[in-house]
Enzyme design. Structure first.
Site, PDB file in Angstrom:
ATOM      1  N   ASP A  55      11.140 -11.379  -0.076  1.00 33.16           N
ATOM      2  CA  ASP A  55      10.166 -12.457   0.138  1.00 33.16           C
ATOM      3  C   ASP A  55      10.310 -13.510  -0.963  1.00 33.16           C
ATOM      4  O   ASP A  55       9.625 -14.536  -0.950  1.00 33.16           O
ATOM      5  CB  ASP A  55       8.729 -11.923   0.255  1.00 33.16           C
ATOM      6  CG  ASP A  55       8.282 -11.136  -0.962  1.00 33.16           C
ATOM      7  OD1 ASP A  55       9.065 -10.993  -1.909  1.00 33.16           O
ATOM      8  OD2 ASP A  55       7.126 -10.666  -0.965  1.00 33.16           O
ATOM      9  N   LYS A 124      10.657  -2.959   2.832  1.00 31.18           N
ATOM     10  CA  LYS A 124      10.185  -2.727   1.454  1.00 31.18           C
ATOM     11  C   LYS A 124       8.739  -3.193   1.364  1.00 31.18           C
ATOM     12  O   LYS A 124       8.360  -4.202   1.958  1.00 31.18           O
ATOM     13  CB  LYS A 124      11.057  -3.491   0.447  1.00 31.18           C
ATOM     14  CG  LYS A 124      10.561  -3.355  -1.000  1.00 31.18           C
ATOM     15  CD  LYS A 124      11.617  -3.733  -2.015  1.00 31.18           C
ATOM     16  CE  LYS A 124      11.748  -5.199  -2.300  1.00 31.18           C
ATOM     17  NZ  LYS A 124      10.529  -5.868  -2.801  1.00 31.18           N
ATOM     18  N   GLU A 126       5.252  -3.502  -1.446  1.00 28.01           N
ATOM     19  CA  GLU A 126       4.773  -3.475  -2.827  1.00 28.01           C
ATOM     20  C   GLU A 126       3.488  -2.648  -2.914  1.00 28.01           C
ATOM     21  O   GLU A 126       2.579  -2.831  -2.086  1.00 28.01           O
ATOM     22  CB  GLU A 126       4.500  -4.908  -3.316  1.00 28.01           C
ATOM     23  CG  GLU A 126       5.751  -5.757  -3.382  1.00 28.01           C
ATOM     24  CD  GLU A 126       5.499  -7.151  -3.953  1.00 28.01           C
ATOM     25  OE1 GLU A 126       4.379  -7.433  -4.420  1.00 28.01           O
ATOM     26  OE2 GLU A 126       6.449  -7.958  -3.931  1.00 28.01           O
ATOM     27  N   GLU A 193      10.218  -3.204 -11.049  1.00 28.40           N
ATOM     28  CA  GLU A 193      10.444  -4.565 -11.534  1.00 28.40           C
ATOM     29  C   GLU A 193       9.755  -4.789 -12.876  1.00 28.40           C
ATOM     30  O   GLU A 193       8.556  -4.535 -13.030  1.00 28.40           O
ATOM     31  CB  GLU A 193       9.932  -5.578 -10.487  1.00 28.40           C
ATOM     32  CG  GLU A 193      10.133  -7.029 -10.922  1.00 28.40           C
ATOM     33  CD  GLU A 193       9.993  -8.041  -9.796  1.00 28.40           C
ATOM     34  OE1 GLU A 193       9.834  -7.644  -8.632  1.00 28.40           O
ATOM     35  OE2 GLU A 193      10.046  -9.250 -10.104  1.00 28.40           O
TER      36      GLU A 193
HETATM   37  O1  KIV Z   1      11.778 -10.489  -3.135  1.00 31.11           O
HETATM   38  C1  KIV Z   1      12.666 -10.099  -3.917  1.00 31.11           C
HETATM   39  O2  KIV Z   1      13.690 -10.736  -4.137  1.00 31.11           O
HETATM   40  C2  KIV Z   1      12.448  -8.820  -4.608  1.00 31.11           C
HETATM   41  C3  KIV Z   1      13.397  -8.452  -5.699  1.00 31.11           C
HETATM   42  C4  KIV Z   1      13.109  -9.240  -6.911  1.00 31.11           C
HETATM   43  C5  KIV Z   1      13.394  -6.994  -5.960  1.00 31.11           C
HETATM   44  O3  KIV Z   1      11.526  -8.135  -4.296  1.00 31.11           O
END
Ligand code: KIV
Length: 275
Positions: A55, A124, A126, A193
């Site tokens: 994102d 993915k 968070e 991160e």
């Molecule tokens: O959105 C993204 O690019 C990420 C990376 C920084 C892991 O989540």
């Protein structure tokens, strides 16, 4: 056929099982972002194992200050473009802010839309215990989930800054608990991160699933960077963890200046470049 494309063809597709095997034999996992067909093709041809349709497209492609504005439809558009280019890498797509926080039914619907409409291989998300129910339902539907802990940019207005997370013991312990939980739920990997290297090492040693770091030191099972940042396309973004492997800003800027000069001086197009 070029040697490079022959090599790519010979290599079997990267799956979550391949990544697990890499962790078990101690081979580092490589991951980069891509949001479009052309970049995804270059990265896949180079042999990267995981491509993240992050994102971060909200910042890098759309120019927003945060990752919050990007929509599910926009993520599906980026992911579809990437999928059309990729022959080998595992393609993971970020569930964007607002597409999974309301409740687990909406989270599942969002994950299914990404998988169905883009052809991606995993999503993915968070967060830790607060998204437990959503992670469980998405996994139950057969969609592989990658977790993301530490600095989670979708919560930037809660954190207030992009500084290193989990420096204090309480937050570090909470992160370890959340990492354990995500593994127990069935996540195939976790991104950490911007956290202290020592903490990232501890999490990587504690978990049996792969841990991929960004600004989390050398001891994680793999590394991820935003491709536009590591290629030096973005001059303003210079965090300590970022290594720049090229200065594409200068390459492109100089090429465009030369193009302008050639046209102004009536040098382009020349006779050979005409029909
Ligand atoms: O959105 C993204 O690019 C990420 C990376 C920084 C892991 O989540």
């Amino acid at each position: 056929m070029s040697t490079q494309s022959a090599n790519i063809k010979d290599v079997k597709k990267v799956t979550t099982h391949v990544l697990q095997a890499m962790k078990e034999r101690g081979e580092k996992i490589t991951m980069l972002t891509a949001y479009d067909f052309t970049m995804a093709k270059i990265i896949d041809d180079a042999g990267i194992e995981v491509i993240l349709v992050g994102d971060s497209a909200s910042n890098v492609i759309a120019g927003h200050e945060t990752t919050l504005p990007i929509t599910l439809d926009q993520m599906i558009y980026h992911a579809s473009s990437v999928i059309r280019a990729v022959r080998r890498a595992l393609v993971v797509v970020d569930l964007p802010f607002g597409s999974y926080q309301v409740n687990s039914s909406e989270a599942l619907r969002s994950a299914i839309r990404i998988m169905k409409e883009s052809g991606a291989h995993a999503v993915k998300m968070e967060g830790g215990s607060e998204i437990k129910e959503s992670v469980t339902r998405i996994l139950s539907a057969g969609v592989p989930v990658m977790g993301h802990l530490g600095l989670t940019p979708q919560s930037i207005y809660k954190f207030g800054t992009y500084v290193v997370r989990a420096k204090e013991k309480e937050e570090a312990n909470q992160l370890i608990e959340n990492a354990r939980l995500l593994q127990e739920l069935g996540c195939f990997a976790i991104v950490l991160e911007k956290i202290p290297a020592v903490l990232a090492q501890k999490v990587s040693e504690t978990l049996t699933i792969p841990v991929i770091g960004i600004g989390a030191g050398p001891s994680t099972d793999g590394q991820v960077l935003v491709t536009h940042d590591m290629l030096g396309l973005n001059r303003e973004f210079q965090p300590r963890f970022l290594r720049k492997y090229a200065d594409l800003y200068s390459v492109i800027n100089n090429a465009v200046k030369k193009y302008i000069k050639n046209i102004k001086e009536l040098d382009f197009p020349n006779k050979k470049e005409c029909y």
